[in-house]
Design an enzyme around this catalytic site. Structure first.
Site, short mmCIF file in Angstrom:
data_model
loop_
_atom_site.label_atom_id
_atom_site.label_comp_id
_atom_site.label_asym_id
_atom_site.label_seq_id
_atom_site.Cartn_x
_atom_site.Cartn_y
_atom_site.Cartn_z
N HIS A 18 0.84 -1.19 0.00
CA HIS A 18 0.00 0.00 0.00
C HIS A 18 0.88 1.25 0.00
O HIS A 18 2.12 1.16 -0.02
CB HIS A 18 -0.99 -0.02 1.17
CG HIS A 18 -0.34 -0.17 2.52
ND1 HIS A 18 0.48 0.78 3.06
CD2 HIS A 18 -0.39 -1.19 3.42
CE1 HIS A 18 0.90 0.37 4.25
NE2 HIS A 18 0.40 -0.83 4.48
N HIS A 21 3.92 1.56 2.40
CA HIS A 21 5.14 0.89 1.96
C HIS A 21 5.85 1.73 0.90
O HIS A 21 7.07 1.81 0.86
CB HIS A 21 4.82 -0.47 1.31
CG HIS A 21 4.18 -1.47 2.22
ND1 HIS A 21 2.89 -1.92 2.04
CD2 HIS A 21 4.65 -2.13 3.30
CE1 HIS A 21 2.60 -2.81 2.96
NE2 HIS A 21 3.65 -2.95 3.76
N CYS A 126 1.25 -9.44 21.24
CA CYS A 126 0.47 -8.80 20.17
C CYS A 126 0.93 -9.38 18.85
O CYS A 126 2.08 -9.17 18.45
CB CYS A 126 0.64 -7.28 20.16
SG CYS A 126 -0.19 -6.54 18.72
N CYS A 129 2.14 -6.73 16.24
CA CYS A 129 3.55 -6.32 16.35
C CYS A 129 4.48 -7.52 16.27
O CYS A 129 5.68 -7.34 16.15
CB CYS A 129 3.82 -5.62 17.68
SG CYS A 129 2.90 -4.11 17.96
N CYS A 143 -3.02 -3.35 22.69
CA CYS A 143 -1.82 -2.75 22.10
C CYS A 143 -2.20 -1.42 21.48
O CYS A 143 -3.11 -1.36 20.66
CB CYS A 143 -1.26 -3.68 21.02
SG CYS A 143 0.03 -2.89 20.04
N HIS A 146 -2.33 -1.55 17.77
CA HIS A 146 -3.31 -2.47 17.17
C HIS A 146 -4.54 -2.58 18.06
O HIS A 146 -4.86 -3.67 18.55
CB HIS A 146 -2.68 -3.86 16.95
CG HIS A 146 -1.51 -3.83 16.04
ND1 HIS A 146 -0.20 -3.80 16.50
CD2 HIS A 146 -1.44 -3.80 14.68
CE1 HIS A 146 0.61 -3.76 15.45
NE2 HIS A 146 -0.11 -3.75 14.35
N LYS A 294 -2.50 6.07 10.62
CA LYS A 294 -1.41 5.63 9.77
C LYS A 294 -1.99 4.74 8.67
O LYS A 294 -2.91 3.97 8.91
CB LYS A 294 -0.43 4.84 10.63
CG LYS A 294 0.75 4.27 9.91
CD LYS A 294 1.47 3.25 10.79
CE LYS A 294 2.39 2.39 9.97
NZ LYS A 294 2.92 1.23 10.69
N LYS A 297 -2.76 -1.83 6.19
CA LYS A 297 -3.81 -2.75 5.76
C LYS A 297 -4.93 -2.73 6.79
O LYS A 297 -6.10 -2.57 6.45
CB LYS A 297 -3.21 -4.14 5.64
CG LYS A 297 -4.20 -5.13 5.08
CD LYS A 297 -3.66 -6.54 5.19
CE LYS A 297 -4.73 -7.54 4.81
NZ LYS A 297 -4.75 -8.67 5.73
ZN LIG Z 1 0.63 -4.38 18.40
#
Ligand SMILES: [Zn+2]
Length: 509
Positions: A18, A21, A126, A129, A143, A146, A294, A297
């Site tokens: 995406h 990247h 997580c 991560c 997290c 996430h 951010k 995906k």
């Molecule tokens: Zn995480």
């Protein structure tokens, strides 16, 4: 001048490439192309991080074996990099044999240094991560990176790495090598983290099968971060290819600011444990955010990378992202529409109007008013301006401040347009026909050709295809020149080649 080895983060194989990247790969590619234009022997590495729990699960969810899954993802990434004209010299995949051999050797060396021991880990993990999380790293039990993902409670036998032993050696390294972590904001974050003291970390997982077998205990696989970080040495031949000594240590690791801890703390400690030299600089770039989130995906946006490449061509997207996202910080857009509007606006204003028109006007005037090519080394106020712009550009680029380098090039474009308006070459041509000295128009056209030549050299790392078109329009042959050949090349230009439309307006395409 010399060798220059740069890397980007290897991308995680759990989804399609995406825009996030692309920001990193384009910035790295600009640096690689810039160093080549400075005469360096550049080695530019990118690749894929293909092991771990997240990949194992994503493959299962899509009814694929992990290896079928990562093959398809690697192809999608390579296609995106081809479309964006990324000029990497090597593309490593952590499922490759050359990587497995290197990681196995590295883990043995770390074990020989007595830095690995078995223990039981109990705590949060997580999968987003691929990292264990302490209570104080969670927000409301989630997290922070996430929040939409369930954090998992894990209890398993692991091999641990004695990271705690490296607190002092790392702090000493940061002190002696102030450029090890850049920009300064990232350095300060890491200093605060390490000064608080480091805990040992897991170096293996006993429940993940999709990975590299842990050398002394094949019931385990190497923890995915130990596996992934090692790509920077395995790709250049660690441990036994003689080429390794010619490439390592890396001059620059380019990574996102969310993974500085892995690259500035774990990775140098691993290298110290294995007796390997440390890289010169780790650069933690910022992010392109849309609506405060951010791009990723899991963040889910409707911006399709290949559609954006097709919108105004690869060079326009490379220009837009490097101009707008400061290489040492973040850039926020209110919405997807806002992003697209800014992209279209810069395409029309900066590229089609300011740059495209300048080249077109100047080349047409030279073709119309002069039979011989204009002397691109002519002296005068615009030539002085061009020399200063190039100096400012190179200072910015040497400091990896890509957005400032690009701004210096566009300042010169603005100055060149102003010079055309001020000198009015069409009026000078008319005066010449009425008997005025031809030297004035010679110097005017010559300085303009010289300034566009300098601009071409400055833009080559950012817009390689368009810069080559510009160079051809000026009467140059082959690729635009390297910086130390610029002056000589400007004296050997052939007749200009008018008529090329560098940046067609959207309605004309
Ligand atoms: Zn995480």
């Amino acid at each position: 001048m010399g060798r220059f080895y740069l890397t980007t983060a290897i991308d995680y194989s759990n989804g399609e490439p995406h825009l996030g990247h692309a920001v990193e790969k384009i910035g790295a590619d600009v640096i690689a192309r810039y160093r080549r234009a400075c005469g360096d022997d550049v080695h530019f590495l990118i690749g894929m991080d293909e092991h771990g729990q997240k990949v194992e699960r994503e493959a299962a969810k899509n009814d694929r074996s992990p290896s079928e899954w990562v093959d398809a993802i690697a192809e999608a990434f390579q296609e995106a990099w081809r479309r964006l004209t990324i000029s990497h010299d090597d593309f490593i995949r952590t499922s490759e044999e050359r990587h497995r051999r290197g990681v196995t050797h590295l883990m043995r060396r770390i074990a020989e240094n007595d830095d690995l021991y078995p223990a039981t880990y109990e705590g949060h993990y997580c999968a987003g991560c691929e990292a264990f999380k302490k209570d104080d790293e969670l927000e409301d039990g989630q997290c922070p990176l996430h929040p939409q993902r369930e954090i998992e409670w894990t209890e398993e036998a692991n091999w641990f790495f004695r990271l705690s032993e490296y607190t002092e050696p790392l702090l000493r390294h940061y002190e002696v090598n102030p450029d090890f972590i850049r920009p300064a904001k990232r350095r300060n974050e890491i200093l605060r983290f390490v000064e608080a003291g480091l805990d040992d970390i897991s170096a293996s997982r006993s429940r993940i099968r999709w990975g590299i077998p842990f050398p002394s205990d094949e019931a385990h696989t190497v923890y995915v971060w130990f596996d992934a970080l090692s790509n920077y040495i395995t790709a250049v031949g660690y441990p036994d290819d003689p080429a390794f000594d010619g490439r390592w240590p890396a001059d620059l690791h380019i990574i996102g600011k969310d993974i500085t801890r892995f690259h500035c703390v774990y990775w140098p400690a691993m290298l110290m444990a294995a007796g390997i030299e440390l890289p010169a600089t780790v650069w933690g770039h910022g992010f392109l955010n849309i609506g405060g989130a951010k791009l990723s995906k899991s963040g889910g946006t409707e911006l399709d990378l290949l559609e954006l490449v097709a919108r105004h061509g690869p060079d326009a997207l490379r220009y837009f992202l490097t101009r707008e996202v400061p290489w040492d910080g973040d850039r926020d857009y209110a919405s997807v529409n806002d992003f697209i509007e800014q992209f279209d606006r810069r395409y029309t204003t900066d590229l089609a109007n300011d740059l495209g028109n300048l080249v077109n006007r100047v080349v047409s005037m030279v073709a119309k008013y002069r039979e011989a090519p204009a002397d691109g080394s002519a002296a005068g106020p615009l030539a002085e301006r061009a020399a200063r712009a190039l100096e400012g550009y190179r200072d910015a680029m040497d400091a990896y401040l890509l957005h400032r380098g690009l701004a210096a090039a566009f300042d010169l474009i603005a100055a060149s347009n102003a010079f055309v308006d001020e000198m009015k070459p069409w009026a000078l041509a008319k005066a010449e026909r009425e008997g005025a000295d031809p030297a004035v128009l010679d110097a005017t056209l010559g300085q303009l050709i010289g300034a566009i030549g300098t601009t071409t050299a400055m833009l080559t790392p950012f817009m390689p295809t368009k810069a080559a078109d510009m160079w051809r329009a000026l009467g140059g042959d082959g690729e635009p020149p390297a910086f130390d050949e610029l002056e000589t090349s400007m004296r050997t230009l052939e007749a200009v080649r008018p008529g090329a439309v560098l940046f067609p307006r959207p309605e004309e395409t």
